[in-house]
Design an enzyme around this catalytic site. Sequence first.
Site, PDB file in Angstrom:
ATOM      1  N   SER A 114      23.987  22.007 -14.100  1.00  0.00           N
ATOM      2  CA  SER A 114      24.816  20.818 -14.228  1.00  0.00           C
ATOM      3  C   SER A 114      24.106  19.776 -15.072  1.00  0.00           C
ATOM      4  CB  SER A 114      25.135  20.242 -12.851  1.00  0.00           C
ATOM      5  OG  SER A 114      23.970  19.646 -12.329  1.00  0.00           O
ATOM      6  N   LYS A 115      24.867  18.784 -15.432  1.00  0.00           N
ATOM      7  CA  LYS A 115      24.438  17.734 -16.329  1.00  0.00           C
ATOM      8  C   LYS A 115      23.149  17.044 -15.864  1.00  0.00           C
ATOM      9  CE  LYS A 115      26.572  15.395 -19.895  1.00  0.00           C
ATOM     10  NZ  LYS A 115      26.565  16.182 -21.096  1.00  0.00           N
ATOM     11  N   ARG A 116      22.954  16.991 -14.551  1.00  0.00           N
ATOM     12  CA  ARG A 116      21.812  16.240 -14.039  1.00  0.00           C
ATOM     13  C   ARG A 116      20.468  16.815 -14.480  1.00  0.00           C
ATOM     14  NH1 ARG A 116      22.871  17.097  -8.777  1.00  0.00           N
ATOM     15  NH2 ARG A 116      24.943  17.725  -9.416  1.00  0.00           N
TER      16      ARG A 116
END
Length: 301
Positions: free
Chosen positions: A255-257
């Site tokens: 994910s983006k994190r």
Amino acid sequence: MPTPSVRVRFAPSPTGYLHVGGLRTALYNYLFARRNNGTFVLRIEDTDQSRKVEGAVENLIETLRWAGIEYDEGPGREGDCGPYTQSQRLAIYEEHARKLIDTGHAYYCFCSPERLEQVRQKQIAMKLPPAYDRHCRDLPIDAVRRRREAGEATVIRMKVPVGGETTFEDLIRGTVTIAHKVLDDQVIVKSDGFPTYHLAVVVDDHLMNISHVIRGEEWLPSTPKHIMLYQYFGWEVPRFAHLPLLLNPDKTKLSKRQGDVAVEDYRKKGYLKEAIINFVAFLGWNPGDEREIFTLEQLIQ
Ligand code: GLU
Ligand code: ZN
């Protein structure tokens, strides 16, 4: 008997950018189509109005084109099965939902969000897995008609058999068996009249003559519900291949994190499309020897 033609599709929801996992799914579909002289379809799954993002479709198509993944049928390349954008196919889903109601495979549910929340809280308190309690499954036909005519809000749910299980052969995972007791009576049409993914994906994969559904593993648990819908309609079930999810080093979903996940991020940083294609091709595949660099053309062979 002639071998039935291979037709595959990439069916992204336009959420604003193309995730590297999405690019991998698109690439595998594309390679499978090319390898088998088949057809690669692009279908835009945009029935979730709340997730609409301006310009997302154009961006997605442009990113695929940049990567060299050309589709044979899709938006702007109309074939015989269009339109290829789900928001332009609403009448088709409506007709099919009605068919399921008429044949007793689906039903109107009038439960308010508040009631569903109460049911959920009760189940949690009793340490039961939260699920719809099938309150509206057997309402008398007259009552249903009256309430609909009175304009009461309603969704449509599919009937999942209470007992038993569904087994299917996944081309990647092998034999998969899922017990019906873990499945909900899935909502297939929302109160705004839009279909959910589950109805739209089955109707479209059938009407677009898709032979192999190649998609991310997150859809594996939904596949029995899809198979049931095929059976309720009396349709042939396609083959399924679920690709393992891309994970971060700590095994959480990519994910983006934790760094870049959008193909555009890599593109902006100046990565060549060849490098990115080569990189995603190797996520879940290797040639079985020491070779490490493949072009799109070589990947097809
Ligand atoms: N629209 C779904 C997604 O964005 C497609 C899943 C499928 O390929 O069936 O992941
Ligand atoms: Zn209900």
